[in-house]
Scaffold this motif. Structure first.
Motif, short mmCIF file in Angstrom:
data_model
loop_
_atom_site.label_atom_id
_atom_site.label_comp_id
_atom_site.label_asym_id
_atom_site.label_seq_id
_atom_site.Cartn_x
_atom_site.Cartn_y
_atom_site.Cartn_z
N LEU A 1 -4.90 -5.40 8.19
CA LEU A 1 -5.42 -7.05 7.10
C LEU A 1 -3.92 -7.37 6.56
CD1 LEU A 1 -7.73 -8.23 6.26
CD2 LEU A 1 -7.86 -6.81 4.48
N LEU A 2 -4.07 -8.01 7.19
CA LEU A 2 -2.25 -8.54 6.18
C LEU A 2 -2.03 -9.86 4.82
CD1 LEU A 2 1.57 -8.75 8.69
CD2 LEU A 2 0.50 -10.27 6.08
N LEU A 3 -2.12 -9.59 3.87
CA LEU A 3 -2.40 -10.68 2.94
C LEU A 3 -1.24 -11.07 2.58
CD1 LEU A 3 -3.95 -8.34 0.75
CD2 LEU A 3 -5.60 -9.48 2.10
N CYS A 4 -0.88 -12.67 2.91
CA CYS A 4 -0.01 -13.64 2.18
C CYS A 4 -0.58 -14.74 1.34
CB CYS A 4 0.49 -13.56 3.64
SG CYS A 4 -0.14 -14.62 4.73
N GLY A 5 0.84 -15.51 0.85
CA GLY A 5 0.23 -16.34 0.01
C GLY A 5 -0.75 -16.38 -1.00
N THR B 1 -8.81 4.16 7.67
CA THR B 1 -8.13 4.17 9.33
C THR B 1 -7.61 2.26 9.24
OG1 THR B 1 -10.27 3.58 10.20
CG2 THR B 1 -9.71 5.87 10.99
N VAL B 2 -8.16 2.00 8.46
CA VAL B 2 -7.49 -0.28 8.58
C VAL B 2 -6.43 0.09 7.89
CG1 VAL B 2 -8.46 -2.34 7.41
CG2 VAL B 2 -10.25 -0.97 8.90
N ARG B 3 -5.36 -0.97 8.25
CA ARG B 3 -4.20 -0.46 7.54
C ARG B 3 -4.04 -2.01 6.73
NH1 ARG B 3 0.11 2.55 9.45
NH2 ARG B 3 1.02 2.07 7.74
N LEU B 4 -3.11 -2.31 5.87
CA LEU B 4 -3.57 -2.85 4.57
C LEU B 4 -1.69 -3.83 3.93
CD1 LEU B 4 -5.81 -2.54 2.47
CD2 LEU B 4 -6.27 -4.40 3.44
N TYR B 5 -2.19 -4.39 4.81
CA TYR B 5 -0.44 -5.23 4.22
C TYR B 5 -0.11 -6.10 3.42
CZ TYR B 5 0.14 -2.40 9.33
OH TYR B 5 0.39 -1.35 9.72
N ALA B 6 0.49 -6.04 3.08
CA ALA B 6 1.28 -7.88 1.80
C ALA B 6 2.81 -7.76 2.31
CB ALA B 6 0.38 -7.44 0.90
N LEU B 7 2.89 -9.59 1.86
CA LEU B 7 4.29 -10.16 2.18
C LEU B 7 4.70 -9.84 1.19
CD1 LEU B 7 5.19 -11.23 4.87
CD2 LEU B 7 4.84 -13.32 3.75
N GLN B 8 5.85 -9.14 1.60
CA GLN B 8 6.85 -8.70 -0.07
C GLN B 8 6.65 -10.11 -0.74
OE1 GLN B 8 8.48 -5.64 -0.93
NE2 GLN B 8 8.68 -6.46 -2.07
N GLU B 9 7.48 -11.13 -0.16
CA GLU B 9 8.25 -12.43 -1.28
C GLU B 9 6.76 -12.54 -1.65
OE1 GLU B 9 9.29 -14.39 1.74
OE2 GLU B 9 7.87 -15.92 1.51
N ASP B 10 5.64 -12.67 -1.09
CA ASP B 10 4.44 -13.62 -2.40
C ASP B 10 4.02 -12.42 -2.51
OD1 ASP B 10 4.18 -15.54 -0.85
OD2 ASP B 10 2.80 -14.65 1.31
N LEU B 11 4.10 -11.07 -2.75
CA LEU B 11 3.79 -10.19 -3.94
C LEU B 11 4.81 -10.28 -5.76
CD1 LEU B 11 3.79 -7.37 -1.86
CD2 LEU B 11 1.78 -7.64 -2.89
N GLN B 12 6.42 -10.46 -5.04
CA GLN B 12 7.19 -10.51 -6.16
C GLN B 12 6.61 -11.82 -6.43
OE1 GLN B 12 10.35 -10.03 -4.43
NE2 GLN B 12 11.17 -9.21 -5.03
N ALA B 13 6.68 -12.58 -6.10
CA ALA B 13 6.43 -14.03 -6.71
C ALA B 13 5.52 -13.90 -7.28
CB ALA B 13 6.15 -15.46 -5.44
N ARG B 14 4.73 -13.19 -6.85
CA ARG B 14 3.25 -13.22 -8.19
C ARG B 14 3.02 -11.88 -9.06
NH1 ARG B 14 2.11 -15.94 -3.68
NH2 ARG B 14 0.77 -17.58 -3.44
N ASN B 15 4.53 -11.55 -8.93
CA ASN B 15 5.08 -10.48 -10.32
C ASN B 15 3.32 -9.30 -10.25
OD1 ASN B 15 6.11 -8.65 -11.86
ND2 ASN B 15 4.23 -9.48 -13.51
N LEU C 1 -4.74 -13.14 6.39
CA LEU C 1 -5.31 -14.39 5.33
C LEU C 1 -4.76 -14.69 4.19
CD1 LEU C 1 -7.62 -11.60 3.91
CD2 LEU C 1 -8.70 -13.27 5.61
N SER C 2 -4.46 -16.03 4.33
CA SER C 2 -3.45 -16.49 3.27
C SER C 2 -4.09 -17.25 2.02
CB SER C 2 -2.64 -17.61 4.10
OG SER C 2 -3.49 -18.33 4.64
N GLN C 3 -5.68 -17.38 1.89
CA GLN C 3 -6.31 -17.74 0.64
C GLN C 3 -6.77 -16.85 -0.63
OE1 GLN C 3 -8.90 -21.53 1.38
NE2 GLN C 3 -7.45 -21.73 2.59
N SER C 4 -6.63 -17.54 -1.60
CA SER C 4 -7.42 -16.60 -2.30
C SER C 4 -8.37 -16.06 -2.76
CB SER C 4 -7.36 -17.45 -3.65
OG SER C 4 -8.19 -16.82 -4.98
N PRO C 5 -8.95 -14.56 -2.52
CA PRO C 5 -10.42 -14.36 -2.49
C PRO C 5 -12.04 -14.69 -3.17
CG PRO C 5 -9.30 -13.19 -3.67
CD PRO C 5 -7.98 -14.06 -3.01
N TRP C 6 -11.37 -15.67 -3.67
CA TRP C 6 -11.60 -16.29 -4.83
C TRP C 6 -12.28 -17.98 -4.30
CZ3 TRP C 6 -9.25 -12.97 -6.90
CH2 TRP C 6 -9.66 -12.23 -8.13
#
Lengths: 98, 119, 111
Positions: A29-33, A55-69, A7-12
């Motif tokens: 689920l891998l969240l980016c952007g 059981t569903v694993r959740l991942y997020a891209l580190q640099e996108d987290l960082q950028a958004r604090n 997923l790359s878009q805002s959930p809204w």
């Protein structure tokens, strides 16, 4: 067969509920952007993520987290790009939500 | 053995080119006898109700093109029942013989295919 | 772009020799297009050309080979809806050549 959903878009902008309807118990689920904005604890999107089976694993891209604090909340594993690539190979298929 | 592909169509026919692109992929794959299935969900279900008239907007008729899917060998067609219900289309007459899926049937469908593509 | 001369009329073709405007189509133009391909149209050709136009009216697209065969089989029976019969009539490329002679756009899903 397992699927890694990207997923790359805002959930809204790209509501999570339709993604969640397709998630199997062994999918991930891998969240980016701006999809990472779902990780603001207390948000509607965050509450929805809480309804996922453990059981569903959740991942997020580190640099996108960082950028958004954004911190990686409990059960969310931050990944860098090499780990992202590894995940893509680890699941049987990858489904990108544009 | 060719890899099987599930195309998830999530866009209204009136919202840009995604609906048309998904159909083009399905027709091209069908012409080459690849095992392809379609799942209509979210606004993608707006591709299905009968009586739409693309000519009013001087556009190509996606509904007519969709009817060619079975002839192209693509007859594995599904629709997300919740997406229909939310849009008030549960009882609408649909132009294709789609199998409605709900709940756990949706992830089970995805699990059956080698590849999944969302448009 | 090139042109086709039929009965003193100039008909516009696209770069692949398909009618630029499918509404131009008539029997004389079909025969002239066929002559360009070294074909003389017989009753067996005509029934396929008319079927293709019905296909286009229904689905708004030109069929690839497989759907063409299926459609012909559906409408005219398996004796005609098979690749042997259609290949023989249309020089081995029935989807492309029959669409051209029927005045339809080039099928997009064919190599």
């Amino acid at each position: 067969m397992t699927t890694l959903h990207l997923l790359s878009q805002s959930p809204w902008r790209q509501p999570l509920d339709s993604v969640l309807r397709l998630l199997g118990a062994d999918d991930a689920l891998l969240l980016c952007g701006d999809a990472c904005q779902a990780l603001h604890t207390g948000s509607e999107a965050w509450s929805l993520l809480q309804t996922l089976p453990a059981t569903v694993r959740l991942y997020a891209l580190q640099e996108d987290l960082q950028a958004r604090n954004l911190g990686a909340a409990e059960r969310v594993t931050p990944v860098d790009y090499p780990a992202f690539v590894e995940l893509c190979a680890q699941y049987d298929k990858v489904n990108g939500w544009l | 053995m060719a890899k099987s592909l599930l195309l998830i169509c999530r866009q209204s026919p009136w919202a840009g080119t995604a609906a048309r692109e998904a159909l083009d992929i399905a027709l091209a794959g069908g012409a080459f006898e690849l095992p392809i299935a379609l799942l209509f969900m979210d606004d993608g279900v707006f591709q299905l109700p009968v009586g739409q008239q693309a000519t009013a907007l001087e556009q190509k008729d996606l509904s007519a093109n969709l009817q060619a899917l079975p002839l192209f060998g693509v007859d594995d067609l599904y629709v997300c029942q919740a997406s229909l219900a939310r849009r008030g289309l549960t009882d609408a007459t649909l132009s294709l013989p789609v199998t409605p899926l709900h709940g756990a049937e949706l992830p089970a469908l995805l699990a059956r295919f080698d590849l999944v593509m969302t448009l | 772009m090139s042109d086709l001369q039929v009965n003193g009329q100039t008909i516009a073709l696209d770069k692949d020799g398909y009618l630029a405007d499918r509404h131009d189509w008539n029997d004389a133009i079909a025969a002239a297009l066929a002559a360009r391909e070294g074909l003389e149209l017989t009753a067996e050709h005509w029934e396929i050309l008319h079927l293709l136009q019905a296909f286009y009216a229904e689905f708004q697209l030109s069929p690839a080979t497989r759907p063409l065969i299926k459609y012909v089989a559906l409408k005219l029976g398996p004796d005609k809806g098979n690749s042997l019969h259609l290949n023989r009539l249309f020089k081995g490329t029935p989807a492309k050549l029959a669409a051209k002679l029927a005045g339809l756009p080039k099928p997009t899903n064919c190599i």
